[in-house]
Design an enzyme around this catalytic site. Structure first.
Site: not given
Length: 416
Positions: A166, A306, A317, A336, A341, A402
């Protein structure tokens, strides 16, 4: 090193397929989430997503070409065409020298996963005879969108695909920025696309406990930082940027959305899918981005977080942001909550949002967030509910993937 500006933007998204429509919906706080239509989700735990609507590939290429391209490549072609037109570029009229100095770095985390599934279904439904589409491999491989964009416009500059889950498209944009400022190209088309709303993808992310199951209220499912968040909402689409050497942009009188001044990457080095509680990978990526940009934390006006709406990721985060920014009043939001996403295309879509925030001096809100999680560090200026108007000169855009990949980019208002 060369200065780099952004002169064109393009989107294919759940909130619109033009920049004007997309930004209008972002400012209005509209959600792109609704019930799944791309396949029958009745037996799935998650039965909704943020799908692209009203996309007609025949606006961009003929029927023969449609058969050659997976949907993720179709989105890439459309978004990049929109961005080039927005930048006032027509490479059919350009010199060979101009085309030699223009490259493409395009990202995707999943590539042609829809094509892969379709071909396997057809194979297993048959008698075992290997009858595969001759376009199967070029439709599926993750790098093909970058190649197709270059072929379409005759662009001979640096050409490749970045894959960092991502964080993929933010990585692509950072790489394109570096390519220009090091003098290895004059113009770069950069961004990312995904078309991963498929049974295996939805099923796989669901099995990893990553997706929201708020099937009764899909439009309210993505709720970053909220104590009741239960996972992200999968989305599809593409985002594209045209980056140019400043002198080249000025010479041709190009529109300038903003200047890209830094990019930082790092790794969590922690877990396959999880993020560390101390947010160190996120923190280090942001530190590297600000160092690269030559700016101190107090210069940043807005952070596009994010913020996927997952339990561990959101807090990790914010802990990293708190460590770097402490009690500075920098505005933070998770867009998002509206777009869903877009996986490998998230960084590109959010770069578009970051640059439009600078252009219009507006900070989009985090929608759906009603009760801030008690684990959120105190003193952070999280914008929830409605878009706010404020001066926006510097934006930091965060993306994480990931595998522990982190990528942060810095844009600023252009000035002589």
């Amino acid at each position: 090193m060369k200065r780099v500006v952004v002169t064109g933007l393009g989107v294919i998204s759940p909130l619109g397929n033009t920049i004007a429509e997309f930004w209008s919906n972002i400012v209005a706080g509209k959600s792109g989430a609704a019930g799944l239509t791309k396949f029958d989700p009745a037996k799935f735990k998650t039965r909704f997503a943020c799908e692209v609507r009203d996309f007609d590939p025949l606006q961009y290429f003929d029927k023969k070409e449609v058969k050659k391209y997976d949907l993720f490549t179709q989105y890439a072609i459309a978004a990049s065409d929109i961005a080039m037109k927005d930048a006032g570029l027509d490479f059919k009229q350009a010199s060979e020298q101009e085309r030699d100095a223009t490259g493409v770095i395009w990202a995707s985390g999943n590539g042609g996963i829809g094509t892969f599934e379709e071909q396997l279904r057809e194979f297993h439904a048959g008698d075992g005879t290997p009858r595969f589409n001759p376009y199967f491999i070029p439709k599926m491989i993750v790098d093909i969108a970058a190649g197709v964009i270059s072929i379409r416009h005759g662009l001979h500059g640096p050409n490749y695909c970045t894959v960092s889950a991502c964080a993929s498209s933010n990585t692509a944009i950072i790489n394109a920025f570096d390519t220009i400022r090091l003098g290895k190209a004059v113009t770069m088309i950069a961004g990312g696309s995904e078309a991963a709303i498929t049974p295996s993808s939805v099923g796989g992310f669901s099995a990893a406990q990553a997706l929201s199951k708020r099937n009764d209220e899909p439009a309210k499912a993505s709720r970053p930082f909220d104590k009741d968040r239960d996972g992200f909402v999968m989305a599809e689409g593409a985002g594209a940027l045209v980056l140019e050497e400043l002198e080249h942009a000025l010479e041709r009188g190009a529109p300038i959305y903003g200047e890209m001044v830094g990019g930082g990457m790092a790794a969590d080095a922690y877990h396959l899918t999880g993020t560390p509680a101390d947010g160190y990978g996120a923190y280090l990526g942001m530190v590297n981005a600000l160092k690269d940009a030559g700016v101190t934390p107090d210069k940043i006006d807005y952070i596009n977080a994010h913020a996927t709406s997952t339990g561990l990721g959101d807090i990790s985060e914010l802990v990293g942001i708190k460590r770097l920014f402490n009690d500075l009043p920098v505005a933070i939001s998770g867009t998002k909550s509206m777009t869903g996403h877009l996986l490998g295309a998230a960084g590109a879509i959010e770069s578009v949002i970051s640059l439009l925030a600078i252009k219009y001096n507006q900070v989009p809100a985090t929608i759906n967030t009603e009760n801030i999680d008690a684990a959120v560090p105190a003193g952070l200026n999280i914008i929830i509910g409605k878009t706010i108007s404020q001066e926006v000169n510097y934006v930091l855009n965060n993306t994480f993937g990931f595998g522990g990949h982190t990528a942060s980019s810095v844009f600023k208002r252009y000035s002589d």
